[in-house]
Design a protein around this motif. Structure first.
Motif, short mmCIF file in Angstrom:
data_model
loop_
_atom_site.label_atom_id
_atom_site.label_comp_id
_atom_site.label_asym_id
_atom_site.label_seq_id
_atom_site.Cartn_x
_atom_site.Cartn_y
_atom_site.Cartn_z
N UNK A 130 3.48 -12.93 -8.46
CA UNK A 130 3.86 -14.34 -8.39
C UNK A 130 2.73 -15.09 -7.69
N UNK A 131 2.85 -16.37 -7.56
CA UNK A 131 1.81 -17.19 -6.94
C UNK A 131 1.80 -17.14 -5.42
N UNK A 132 2.65 -16.36 -4.82
CA UNK A 132 2.68 -16.24 -3.36
C UNK A 132 1.33 -15.75 -2.87
N UNK A 133 0.72 -16.48 -1.94
CA UNK A 133 -0.63 -16.14 -1.48
C UNK A 133 -0.70 -15.63 -0.05
N UNK A 134 0.26 -15.96 0.79
CA UNK A 134 0.17 -15.62 2.21
C UNK A 134 0.54 -14.17 2.50
N UNK A 135 1.47 -13.62 1.74
CA UNK A 135 1.95 -12.26 1.98
C UNK A 135 2.52 -11.71 0.69
N UNK A 136 2.89 -10.43 0.71
CA UNK A 136 3.53 -9.82 -0.46
C UNK A 136 4.79 -9.08 -0.02
N UNK A 137 5.67 -8.86 -0.99
CA UNK A 137 6.93 -8.16 -0.74
C UNK A 137 7.04 -7.03 -1.76
N UNK A 138 7.31 -5.83 -1.27
CA UNK A 138 7.48 -4.69 -2.14
C UNK A 138 8.82 -4.02 -1.91
N UNK A 139 9.23 -3.23 -2.89
CA UNK A 139 10.47 -2.47 -2.83
C UNK A 139 10.10 -1.01 -3.04
N UNK A 140 10.41 -0.17 -2.07
CA UNK A 140 10.05 1.25 -2.16
C UNK A 140 11.31 2.11 -2.17
N UNK A 141 11.29 3.13 -3.01
CA UNK A 141 12.35 4.13 -3.04
C UNK A 141 11.72 5.47 -2.69
N UNK A 142 12.19 6.07 -1.59
CA UNK A 142 11.70 7.36 -1.13
C UNK A 142 12.73 8.43 -1.45
N UNK A 143 12.33 9.42 -2.22
CA UNK A 143 13.19 10.55 -2.51
C UNK A 143 13.29 11.45 -1.28
N UNK A 144 14.26 12.36 -1.22
CA UNK A 144 14.28 13.31 -0.11
C UNK A 144 12.94 14.03 -0.01
N UNK A 145 12.39 14.07 1.20
CA UNK A 145 11.08 14.68 1.42
C UNK A 145 9.92 13.77 1.13
N UNK A 146 10.18 12.58 0.58
CA UNK A 146 9.11 11.63 0.27
C UNK A 146 8.64 10.90 1.51
N UNK A 147 7.46 10.31 1.43
CA UNK A 147 6.96 9.58 2.58
C UNK A 147 5.57 9.03 2.37
N UNK A 148 4.89 8.84 3.48
CA UNK A 148 3.53 8.32 3.49
C UNK A 148 2.73 9.08 4.53
N UNK A 149 1.50 9.46 4.16
CA UNK A 149 0.61 10.16 5.09
C UNK A 149 0.26 9.27 6.26
N UNK A 150 -0.19 9.89 7.34
CA UNK A 150 -0.64 9.17 8.52
C UNK A 150 -1.84 8.32 8.14
N UNK A 151 -1.72 7.02 8.37
CA UNK A 151 -2.79 6.08 8.02
C UNK A 151 -2.56 4.77 8.76
N UNK A 152 -3.60 3.97 8.82
CA UNK A 152 -3.51 2.64 9.41
C UNK A 152 -3.96 1.62 8.37
N UNK A 153 -3.41 0.42 8.44
CA UNK A 153 -3.79 -0.67 7.54
C UNK A 153 -4.32 -1.83 8.38
#
Length: 108
Positions: A29-52
């Motif tokens: 969409x035309x939103x410029x300041x930020x973004x919105x996401x929707x995440x579905x994590x299965x059992x055992x799912x995740x994200x590795x150690x990281x920084x943004x």
């Protein structure tokens, strides 16, 4: 306007056992300041150690997920939210046997 049924999945680097969909911003969409996401994590799912370089807000809509930072582990559940400041290392894991649904809100 983004209808959930029309949202497209995207590859979230460093994530596993999950699906990410962009709902607002970053070309959806035309939103410029930020973004919105929707995440579905299965059992055992995740994200590795990281920084943004930008901060993030996580809002759990269903289930519970463990967020780990240098301060330790925090379990956030349905309707709980947390803020991850910019440049903060974090990892995420769904340590349950249930899928987790989460909104992710971040500046561009």
């Amino acid at each position: 306007m983004t209808r959930f049924d029309d949202a497209k999945a995207y590859d979230a680097k460093g994530h596993f056992g999950m699906t990410a969909m962009r709902l607002q911003g970053q070309g959806v969409t035309g939103l410029e300041d930020y973004w919105v996401g929707f995440s579905t994590f299965l059992p055992g799912g995740g994200a590795d150690k990281a920084a943004a370089p930008t901060g993030k807000v996580y809002v759990v809509l269903e289930g519970e997920i463990t967020v780990t930072t240098a301060e330790g582990d925090t379990v956030i559940g349905k309707y709980d939210s947390c803020y991850i400041p910019p440049n903060t290392e974090r990892s995420i894991i769904n340590a349950t046997n249930h899928a987790v649904q989460m909104l992710v809100i971040s500046p561009n």
